[in-house]
Design a protein around this motif. Structure first.
Motif, PDB file in Angstrom:
ATOM      1  N   GLY A 102       0.824  -1.208   0.000  1.00 24.99           N
ATOM      2  CA  GLY A 102       0.000   0.000   0.000  1.00 24.99           C
ATOM      3  C   GLY A 102       0.854   1.253   0.000  1.00 24.99           C
ATOM      4  N   ILE A 103       1.954   1.224   0.752  1.00 28.26           N
ATOM      5  CA  ILE A 103       2.881   2.359   0.768  1.00 28.26           C
ATOM      6  C   ILE A 103       3.551   2.530  -0.598  1.00 28.26           C
ATOM      7  CG2 ILE A 103       5.047   3.206   1.755  1.00 28.26           C
ATOM      8  CD1 ILE A 103       4.218   1.903   4.391  1.00 28.26           C
ATOM      9  N   ILE A 104       3.948   1.401  -1.225  1.00 26.71           N
ATOM     10  CA  ILE A 104       4.552   1.473  -2.559  1.00 26.71           C
ATOM     11  C   ILE A 104       3.581   2.093  -3.556  1.00 26.71           C
ATOM     12  CG2 ILE A 104       5.426   0.100  -4.494  1.00 26.71           C
ATOM     13  CD1 ILE A 104       6.532  -1.883  -2.461  1.00 26.71           C
ATOM     14  N   ALA A 105       2.298   1.696  -3.471  1.00 30.86           N
ATOM     15  CA  ALA A 105       1.287   2.251  -4.372  1.00 30.86           C
ATOM     16  C   ALA A 105       1.138   3.755  -4.170  1.00 30.86           C
ATOM     17  CB  ALA A 105      -0.050   1.547  -4.147  1.00 30.86           C
ATOM     18  N   ALA A 106       1.148   4.205  -2.909  1.00 29.89           N
ATOM     19  CA  ALA A 106       1.022   5.639  -2.633  1.00 29.89           C
ATOM     20  C   ALA A 106       2.220   6.415  -3.177  1.00 29.89           C
ATOM     21  CB  ALA A 106       0.886   5.858  -1.131  1.00 29.89           C
ATOM     22  N   ILE A 107       3.430   5.844  -3.056  1.00 25.14           N
ATOM     23  CA  ILE A 107       4.629   6.511  -3.574  1.00 25.14           C
ATOM     24  C   ILE A 107       4.569   6.611  -5.096  1.00 25.14           C
ATOM     25  CG2 ILE A 107       7.135   6.288  -3.828  1.00 25.14           C
ATOM     26  CD1 ILE A 107       7.187   5.030  -1.039  1.00 25.14           C
ATOM     27  N   MET A 108       4.132   5.524  -5.756  1.00 30.08           N
ATOM     28  CA  MET A 108       4.014   5.552  -7.216  1.00 30.08           C
ATOM     29  C   MET A 108       3.008   6.611  -7.661  1.00 30.08           C
ATOM     30  SD  MET A 108       4.127   1.464  -8.115  1.00 30.08           S
ATOM     31  CE  MET A 108       3.827   1.729  -9.861  1.00 30.08           C
ATOM     32  N   ALA A 109       1.887   6.705  -6.939  1.00 32.67           N
ATOM     33  CA  ALA A 109       0.889   7.714  -7.285  1.00 32.67           C
ATOM     34  C   ALA A 109       1.424   9.120  -7.094  1.00 32.67           C
ATOM     35  CB  ALA A 109      -0.367   7.511  -6.437  1.00 32.67           C
ATOM     36  N   PHE A 110       2.349   9.285  -6.167  1.00 34.63           N
ATOM     37  CA  PHE A 110       2.903  10.601  -5.873  1.00 34.63           C
ATOM     38  C   PHE A 110       3.872  11.068  -6.957  1.00 34.63           C
ATOM     39  CE2 PHE A 110       6.059  13.369  -3.860  1.00 34.63           C
ATOM     40  CZ  PHE A 110       5.241  14.327  -3.273  1.00 34.63           C
ATOM     41  N   PHE A 111       4.715  10.152  -7.457  1.00 36.70           N
ATOM     42  CA  PHE A 111       5.814  10.562  -8.329  1.00 36.70           C
ATOM     43  C   PHE A 111       5.557  10.346  -9.820  1.00 36.70           C
ATOM     44  CE2 PHE A 111       8.194  10.066  -4.328  1.00 36.70           C
ATOM     45  CZ  PHE A 111       8.861  11.284  -4.319  1.00 36.70           C
ATOM     46  N   LEU A 112       4.642   9.459 -10.207  1.00 42.02           N
ATOM     47  CA  LEU A 112       4.467   9.130 -11.613  1.00 42.02           C
ATOM     48  C   LEU A 112       3.252   9.819 -12.215  1.00 42.02           C
ATOM     49  CD1 LEU A 112       5.271   5.289 -11.565  1.00 42.02           C
ATOM     50  CD2 LEU A 112       6.794   7.171 -12.165  1.00 42.02           C
ATOM     51  N   ARG A 113       3.303  10.042 -13.530  1.00 44.17           N
ATOM     52  CA  ARG A 113       2.173  10.629 -14.242  1.00 44.17           C
ATOM     53  C   ARG A 113       1.109   9.569 -14.510  1.00 44.17           C
ATOM     54  NH1 ARG A 113       2.957  11.922 -19.160  1.00 44.17           N
ATOM     55  NH2 ARG A 113       4.738  10.539 -19.483  1.00 44.17           N
ATOM     56  N   LEU A 114      -0.091  10.030 -14.832  1.00 45.34           N
ATOM     57  CA  LEU A 114      -1.191   9.114 -15.093  1.00 45.34           C
ATOM     58  C   LEU A 114      -0.872   8.182 -16.259  1.00 45.34           C
ATOM     59  CD1 LEU A 114      -4.103   8.115 -14.759  1.00 45.34           C
ATOM     60  CD2 LEU A 114      -4.823   9.973 -16.277  1.00 45.34           C
ATOM     61  N   ALA A 115      -0.351   8.729 -17.360  1.00 41.89           N
ATOM     62  CA  ALA A 115      -0.042   7.896 -18.529  1.00 41.89           C
ATOM     63  C   ALA A 115       0.973   6.815 -18.179  1.00 41.89           C
ATOM     64  CB  ALA A 115       0.478   8.772 -19.674  1.00 41.89           C
TER      65      ALA A 115
END
Length: 586
Positions: A374-387
Motif C-alpha cells: 500500500g505504501i509502494i502504491a502511494a509513492i508511485m501515485a505521488f511521483f508518476l504521471r497518469l499515462a
C-alpha cells in the motif's frame, strides 16, 4: 503441489459465490479507473474518435486471455490465479515471474485508483485545491511538492485497508451495490451522449477547427488529419495499448475458485460475461464522449463528467462525479485484496519472505503485505504521471496474459498423468520395468523423425509429442516477439524497403510451419466444462496481440518494469530458490 494447510477465504465463505456474484466482481474490478479517466486520456491525447476501435482491440485481446483463463480454471480447480497455473504448467521460475508481474500490475492499479480519486475530488471543486497548492501555498517551493495533495489520499488507502476486515458477505454486498451504481450512471452517460451528440464530431475538418479557434475555444489540441482517425493507424495502436489497462481485473475471478458454488461452470461464465459487459460499456461511453465533444477540445487527462460541462449540464456533472468518487473507493478495495492474496500464496510456497504471509487472527487480513505494498502504491501515485501508471499497469498484466496463453498450449498437448493408488503399485511397476530392461523386452523409446512431426503415430499425447509442442511453442513466442519488434520499430517497412519486408515474410513462413507442427500433434481428451476453441490459433493470436501492444510502450515506460523485475530476480535467486517447495522436496 501448492496445497496449503489452511486457506484464508474458504473458511469464511464456504462456497457462497454464484455466477452473478462472479460477474459483479469482475465488472467491479475491471470497470474502474479506465471508465473515469482513461477515456479522456486516450480521446484527448492519442486516438481521438477512433478510441472506439481502441477499446474493441483491447477488449478482444483481453477476451482471448479470458478464454485461456477459463480453460485453466476448469482444468486446475484451485485458487492462485495465473501464478498457480504457471507453477503447475511451466515451472517455478515462470510462476515467480508471473506472480511478481501481477503484483506490480495490482500495485500500479492501486496507484491509478488513488490518482483517479485525487482527480475526482479535486474536479468536484473546480480544481481549486490543486490551484491553491500550485499558485499560493507552493509558489516558491520545488514543483514536485505540488503533488503533495496525493499524501492526503494515503489516509484513504489505509482506511480501505481496514475494510478488508469486513466479513465476506458484507464486502460482496458492497461490490454488488458499487457495480449497480456504476452501470446505472454509465447508462445515463451513454444515453445522454447519444441524445446530445453530433455525428459531425466524427468528421471534423480544418474548417471546424479554425471556427472553434476564432470563437475563443481555449487550449485546443492538435487537429491531425481530421476525420475519424486523425492520427492514423499508429494512433490506434498506441491508444489500444493504453486502453488495455481498462480490462484488467477479471483475472481476480479465478482466485475465487474455492468460493464458487460450481467453479467449472461459473468461473468461465463469469470471466466471459464480465468482459463482454465491459467491452459494450466502454464502447458506448467512448462513442458518447467523442460524439458530444469535438476531440480537439478534450483535455488530456480530463475526467468523464467534464463532458457534461461542455453541454451545460452542471447538475449532471456533479452527480456523475460524486457517484464515481464513491465507486472508485470500492474499486480501490478491490485492487488491494488480490495483492494480499497473491502475496500470501507466494510466501507460503517459499518464494517470498514468510513475514509477508502473516495473517491477523480472525480477520483474514495480511497486515505486513498490505501495508508494505500500500505504501509502494502511494509513492508511485505521488511521483508518476497518469499515462505512466496506465502503461505500467498494462505491461505487467500483458506479460501474465501471454504466459497463460502459452500454458494453454503446453497443457493441452501433454500426456495424461496416471494416478497410482499406492506406493506398492508404483514399486511393482518399477520392478517390472527393470525386469523388462534386463531381458531386453522393454518398450521402444520414441524417436523424433521429420515424418513424425506432421504424422504422429499415436492418437493420444505422448511424452515425445508433449516435448515437441513445448519446444515449438517456445520458438513461436520468440518468432512472434521478433515479428512485433520489426512491425513496430522498423520504419523502412512502411516505405516498401525490401529488407524488412523480406524478413517479415520469412518470419511468417516460419511461424506458419511451426504452427502446423503443433496443430498436427494429438491433444488431451480430458473432458472439461470449457476448452479454448481453435487450438493452437487462438492462444497464439493472444500472445501476438499482447506482445504487439507491449511494443507500443516507450523505453521510459519499460525502465520501471526492468527495475521491478531486477528486484524480483534478486529476491528469487538469493532467497526463493533455496526456500521454495521444490527445493524442500529435494
Amino acid at each position: 503441489m501448492l496445497e496449503k494447510d489452511k486457506d484464508v477465504t474458504k473458511t469464511a465463505t464456504d462456497r457462497s459465490l454464484n455466477t452473478v456474484d462472479l460477474v459483479a466482481l469482475g465488472v467491479n474490478l475491471t470497470m474502474g479507473v479506465g471508465v473515469y479517466i482513461l477515456v479522456g486520456e486516450v480521446a484527448g491525447n492519442q486516438a481521438r474518435p477512433s478510441i472506439v476501435i481502441c477499446f474493441m482491440v483491447a477488449g478482444l485481446t483481453s477476451l482471448l486471455a479470458g478464454l485461456c483463463y477459463a480453460e485453466l480454471s476448469a482444468r486446475i480447480p484451485h485458487p492462485g490465479s495465473a501464478y498457480l497455473y504457471a507453477y503447475v504448467t511451466v515451472g517455478e521460475i515462470w510462476a515467480f515471474i508471473t506472480g511478481w508481474n501481477l503484483i506490480f500490475s495490482y500495485v500500479a492499479g492501486t496507484s491509478n485508483m488513488v490518482f483517479a480519486w485525487i482527480s475526482a475530488f479535486d474536479n468536484m471543486f473546480g480544481y481549486q485545491i490543486s490551484w491553491a497548492l500550485n499558485e499560493s501555498i507552493l509558489l516558491h517551493s520545488p514543483p514536485v511538492l505540488a503533488k503533495i495533495l496525493g499524501f492526503f489520499i494515503v489516509g484513504l488507502v489505509f482506511l480501505l485497508i481496514g475494510l478488508l476486515t469486513l466479513r465476506f458477505r458484507e464486502s460482496m454486498l458492497l461490490t454488488k451495490v458499487a457495480m449497480l451504481m456504476r452501470l446505472l450512471i454509465l447508462s445515463f452517460v451513454i444515453i445522454s451522449g447519444f441524445i446530445k451528440g453530433d455525428l459531425h464530431n466524427w468528421k471534423l475538418t480544418e474548417v471546424d477547427y479554425r471556427k472553434d479557434e476564432l470563437n475563443g475555444a481555449s487550449s485546443l489540441g492538435p487537429l491531425g488529419s481530421g476525420g475519424f482517425v486523425p492520427f492514423g493507424f499508429a494512433g490506434i495502436l498506441h491508444g489500444s495499448a493504453t486502453c488495455f489497462c481498462a480490462f484488467i481485473g477479471f483475472d481476480n475471478i479465478v482466485s475465487r475458485v474455492e468460493e464458487a458454488q460450481n467453479h467449472q461452470r461459473s468461473i468461465p461464465m463469469g470471466i466471459v460475461m464480465s468482459l463482454l459487459i465491459c467491452v459494450l460499456v466502454y464502447f458506448g461511453v467512448s462513442a458518447a464522449l467523442t460524439l458530444r465533444v469535438p476531440y480537439y477540445q478534450i483535455r488530456p487527462g480530463s475526467t468523464l463528467p467534464e463532458a457534461f460541462l461542455h453541454i451545460g449540464w452542471a447538475p449532471a456533472y456533479y452527480a456523475v462525479a460524486l457517484v464515481f468518487l464513491c465507486s472508485l473507493s470500492v474499486s480501490l478495495l478491490g485492487y488491494m485484496f488480490p495483492i494480499g492474496q497473491l502475496i500470501y500464496v507466494m510466501a507460503e510456497d517459499g518464494l517470498l519472505f514468510p513475514v509477508l504471509a502473516r495473517i491477523h487472527t480472525g480477520t483474514y487480513m495480511l497486515v505486513m503485505a498490505t501495508v508494505i505494498f500500500g505504501i509502494i502504491a502511494a509513492i508511485m501515485a505521488f511521483f508518476l504521471r497518469l499515462a505512466d501508471l496506465l502503461h505500467l499497469m498494462s505491461i505487467g498484466t500483458q506479460i501474465a496474459y501471454s504466459l497463460m496463453a502459452f500454458c494453454v498450449l503446453i497443457i493441452r498437448y501433454q500426456p495424461e498423468k496416471k494416478k497410482r493408488e499406492n506406493e506398492v503399485q508404483m514399486q511393482e511397476e518399477n520392478e517390472e520395468n527393470q525386469t523388462q530392461v534386463q531381458k531386453g523386452t522393454a518398450p521402444a523409446v520414441e524417436k523424433l523423425t521429420l515424418q513424425g512431426l506432421f504424422f504422429p503415430g499415436s492418437p493420444t499425447p505422448t511424452p515425445l509429442s508433449g516435448r515437441v509442442v513445448y519446444v515449438c511453442s517456445s520458438l513461436l513466442v520468440l518468432l512472434l516477439t521478433l515479428l512485433c519488434l520489426v512491425l513496430a520499430h522498423w520504419p523502412g517497412l512502411i516505405s516498401g524497403d525490401p529488407g524488412p519486408i523480406t524478413l517479415v515474410v520469412l518470419l511468417l513462413v516460419l511461424i506458419t510451419g511451426i504452427t502446423g507442427v503443433i496443430w498436427r500433434q494429438p491433444q488431451s481428451s480430458t473432458t472439461l466444462h470449457f476448452k479454448v476453441p481453435a487450438l493452437p490459433l487462438l492462444p497464439l493470436l493472444s500472445i501476438f496481440m499482447n506482445v504487439c501492444l507491449m511494443m507500443q510502450m516507450s523505453a521510459v515506460t519499460w525502465a520501471p518494469v526492468g527495475v521491478w523485475m531486477l528486484i524480483g530476480f534478486v529476491i528469487y535467486f538469493m532467497y526463493g530458490i533455496q526456500h521454495s517447495l521444490v527445493a524442500q522436496h529435494h
